[in-house]
Motif scaffolding. Structure first.
Motif, PDB file in Angstrom:
ATOM      1  N   GLN A 107       0.624  -1.125   0.135  1.00  0.00           N
ATOM      2  CA  GLN A 107       0.061  -0.084   0.040  1.00  0.00           C
ATOM      3  C   GLN A 107       1.033   1.153   0.089  1.00  0.00           C
ATOM      4  O   GLN A 107       0.617   2.290  -0.727  1.00  0.00           O
ATOM      5  CB  GLN A 107      -0.930  -0.097   1.215  1.00  0.00           C
ATOM      6  CG  GLN A 107      -2.044  -0.928   1.126  1.00  0.00           C
ATOM      7  CD  GLN A 107      -2.796  -0.899   2.473  1.00  0.00           C
ATOM      8  OE1 GLN A 107      -3.435  -0.076   2.847  1.00  0.00           O
ATOM      9  NE2 GLN A 107      -2.889  -2.309   3.254  1.00  0.00           N
ATOM     10  N   ILE A 108       1.964   1.096   0.665  1.00  0.00           N
ATOM     11  CA  ILE A 108       2.613   2.292   0.863  1.00  0.00           C
ATOM     12  C   ILE A 108       3.501   2.543  -0.638  1.00  0.00           C
ATOM     13  O   ILE A 108       3.667   3.789  -0.996  1.00  0.00           O
ATOM     14  CB  ILE A 108       3.853   2.244   1.921  1.00  0.00           C
ATOM     15  CG1 ILE A 108       3.294   2.199   3.255  1.00  0.00           C
ATOM     16  CG2 ILE A 108       5.028   3.326   1.837  1.00  0.00           C
ATOM     17  CD1 ILE A 108       4.277   1.820   4.450  1.00  0.00           C
ATOM     18  N   ALA A 109       3.848   1.339  -1.229  1.00  0.00           N
ATOM     19  CA  ALA A 109       4.678   1.573  -2.667  1.00  0.00           C
ATOM     20  C   ALA A 109       3.857   2.124  -3.451  1.00  0.00           C
ATOM     21  O   ALA A 109       3.936   2.895  -4.499  1.00  0.00           O
ATOM     22  CB  ALA A 109       5.217   0.138  -2.945  1.00  0.00           C
ATOM     23  N   ASP A 110       2.468   1.605  -3.379  1.00  0.00           N
ATOM     24  CA  ASP A 110       1.173   1.968  -4.346  1.00  0.00           C
ATOM     25  C   ASP A 110       1.117   3.636  -4.376  1.00  0.00           C
ATOM     26  O   ASP A 110       1.141   4.275  -5.344  1.00  0.00           O
ATOM     27  CB  ASP A 110       0.069   1.320  -4.322  1.00  0.00           C
ATOM     28  CG  ASP A 110       0.171  -0.212  -4.720  1.00  0.00           C
ATOM     29  OD1 ASP A 110       1.333  -0.514  -5.522  1.00  0.00           O
ATOM     30  OD2 ASP A 110      -0.704  -1.004  -4.473  1.00  0.00           O
ATOM     31  N   ALA A 111       0.918   4.149  -3.060  1.00  0.00           N
ATOM     32  CA  ALA A 111       0.629   5.402  -2.797  1.00  0.00           C
ATOM     33  C   ALA A 111       1.954   6.167  -3.365  1.00  0.00           C
ATOM     34  O   ALA A 111       1.811   7.502  -3.816  1.00  0.00           O
ATOM     35  CB  ALA A 111       0.461   5.581  -1.306  1.00  0.00           C
ATOM     36  N   GLU A 112       3.189   5.798  -2.820  1.00  0.00           N
ATOM     37  CA  GLU A 112       4.379   6.553  -3.315  1.00  0.00           C
ATOM     38  C   GLU A 112       4.631   6.530  -4.887  1.00  0.00           C
ATOM     39  O   GLU A 112       5.024   7.462  -5.322  1.00  0.00           O
ATOM     40  CB  GLU A 112       5.626   5.969  -2.444  1.00  0.00           C
ATOM     41  CG  GLU A 112       5.596   6.365  -1.284  1.00  0.00           C
ATOM     42  CD  GLU A 112       6.716   5.820  -0.447  1.00  0.00           C
ATOM     43  OE1 GLU A 112       7.439   5.005  -0.980  1.00  0.00           O
ATOM     44  OE2 GLU A 112       7.047   6.152   0.717  1.00  0.00           O
ATOM     45  N   TYR A 119      -2.261   9.829   2.505  1.00  0.00           N
ATOM     46  CA  TYR A 119      -3.137   8.566   2.192  1.00  0.00           C
ATOM     47  C   TYR A 119      -3.212   7.805   3.629  1.00  0.00           C
ATOM     48  O   TYR A 119      -2.604   8.092   4.659  1.00  0.00           O
ATOM     49  CB  TYR A 119      -2.246   7.923   1.169  1.00  0.00           C
ATOM     50  CG  TYR A 119      -0.990   7.366   1.361  1.00  0.00           C
ATOM     51  CD1 TYR A 119      -0.593   6.297   2.242  1.00  0.00           C
ATOM     52  CD2 TYR A 119       0.000   8.396   1.033  1.00  0.00           C
ATOM     53  CE1 TYR A 119       0.749   6.018   2.378  1.00  0.00           C
ATOM     54  CE2 TYR A 119       1.337   7.912   1.306  1.00  0.00           C
ATOM     55  CZ  TYR A 119       1.662   6.800   1.968  1.00  0.00           C
ATOM     56  OH  TYR A 119       3.007   6.370   2.167  1.00  0.00           O
ATOM     57  N   LEU A 120      -4.153   6.775   3.319  1.00  0.00           N
ATOM     58  CA  LEU A 120      -4.640   5.973   4.467  1.00  0.00           C
ATOM     59  C   LEU A 120      -4.091   4.579   4.033  1.00  0.00           C
ATOM     60  O   LEU A 120      -4.406   4.256   2.825  1.00  0.00           O
ATOM     61  CB  LEU A 120      -5.814   5.772   4.658  1.00  0.00           C
ATOM     62  CG  LEU A 120      -6.482   6.994   5.525  1.00  0.00           C
ATOM     63  CD1 LEU A 120      -8.060   6.926   5.673  1.00  0.00           C
ATOM     64  CD2 LEU A 120      -5.909   7.272   7.048  1.00  0.00           C
ATOM     65  N   ILE A 121      -3.485   3.618   5.180  1.00  0.00           N
ATOM     66  CA  ILE A 121      -3.080   2.284   4.673  1.00  0.00           C
ATOM     67  C   ILE A 121      -3.768   1.534   5.709  1.00  0.00           C
ATOM     68  O   ILE A 121      -3.825   2.042   7.114  1.00  0.00           O
ATOM     69  CB  ILE A 121      -1.577   2.004   4.855  1.00  0.00           C
ATOM     70  CG1 ILE A 121      -0.900   2.601   5.799  1.00  0.00           C
ATOM     71  CG2 ILE A 121      -0.918   2.754   3.327  1.00  0.00           C
ATOM     72  CD1 ILE A 121       0.778   2.434   6.097  1.00  0.00           C
ATOM     73  N   SER A 122      -4.086   0.291   5.519  1.00  0.00           N
ATOM     74  CA  SER A 122      -4.786  -0.317   6.657  1.00  0.00           C
ATOM     75  C   SER A 122      -4.846  -1.685   6.371  1.00  0.00           C
ATOM     76  O   SER A 122      -4.491  -2.472   5.269  1.00  0.00           O
ATOM     77  CB  SER A 122      -6.266   0.078   6.412  1.00  0.00           C
ATOM     78  OG  SER A 122      -7.048  -0.297   5.376  1.00  0.00           O
ATOM     79  N   VAL A 123      -4.959  -2.522   7.434  1.00  0.00           N
ATOM     80  CA  VAL A 123      -4.905  -3.927   7.442  1.00  0.00           C
ATOM     81  C   VAL A 123      -6.184  -4.226   8.439  1.00  0.00           C
ATOM     82  O   VAL A 123      -6.619  -3.224   9.032  1.00  0.00           O
ATOM     83  CB  VAL A 123      -3.702  -4.670   8.081  1.00  0.00           C
ATOM     84  CG1 VAL A 123      -2.510  -4.619   6.816  1.00  0.00           C
ATOM     85  CG2 VAL A 123      -3.136  -4.184   9.491  1.00  0.00           C
ATOM     86  N   PRO A 124      -6.622  -5.495   8.422  1.00  0.00           N
ATOM     87  CA  PRO A 124      -7.801  -5.835   9.298  1.00  0.00           C
ATOM     88  C   PRO A 124      -7.295  -5.590  10.867  1.00  0.00           C
ATOM     89  O   PRO A 124      -6.700  -5.797  11.216  1.00  0.00           O
ATOM     90  CB  PRO A 124      -8.092  -7.257   9.085  1.00  0.00           C
ATOM     91  CG  PRO A 124      -7.351  -7.679   7.631  1.00  0.00           C
ATOM     92  CD  PRO A 124      -6.375  -6.616   7.521  1.00  0.00           C
TER      93      PRO A 124
END
Length: 142
Positions: A107-112, A119-124
């Motif tokens: 998620q970090i790599a995609d946002a960068e 942006y927000l990143i999340s896991v359950p």
């Protein structure tokens, strides 16, 4: 003989006048060329100045939290000013399962990759709010 000398002298003066006229004409052409080049250089300098000011305005808008007109980092902005450092990534994934760690890093790599600054990143059960590559907030919950 005197008449011949007068004609030779007149021819010499006419030749000298022609040489002076030719020299003045060449100097005029050189001056006109120099003026044209100076005008072109001035126009190019003005265009570069306008472009630089536009780029500067984009960078300022990018870092201004109130201005949302530029949401992706312009190419002129060094990535270190908006990408997450390896130390921060290690801190974010600490304590998560290997699958969750992989998901967070993706998620970090995609946002960068999209040059996002916020942006927000999340896991359950957990989320993180990221801004300029820094952990701004987060939470846990069901």
């Amino acid at each position: 003989m005197e008449q011949d000398l007068v004609q030779i002298f007149e021819l010499f003066l006419a030749l000298a006048a022609a040489v002076v006229a030719f020299w003045q004409h060449r100097q005029k052409l050189v001056a006109v060329d120099a003026k044209d080049e100076a005008l072109i250089e001035r126009d190019l300098a003005e265009a570069r100045q306008w472009e630089t000011e536009a780029l500067k305005d984009n960078v300022i808008s990018f870092f201004d939290p109130e201005d949302e007109s530029v949401v992706k980092a312009p190419p002129e902005v060094a990535a270190r000013s908006w990408k997450m450092t390896d130390e921060t990534k290690k801190w974010v994934i600490c304590g998560h399962s290997p699958e969750d760690q992989a998901s967070l890093l993706k998620q970090i790599a995609d946002a960068e990759g999209q040059k996002k600054i916020q942006y927000l990143i999340s896991v359950p059960g957990c989320y993180y709010e990221i801004e300029y590559g820094l952990l701004k907030g987060g939470g846990k919950g069901g």
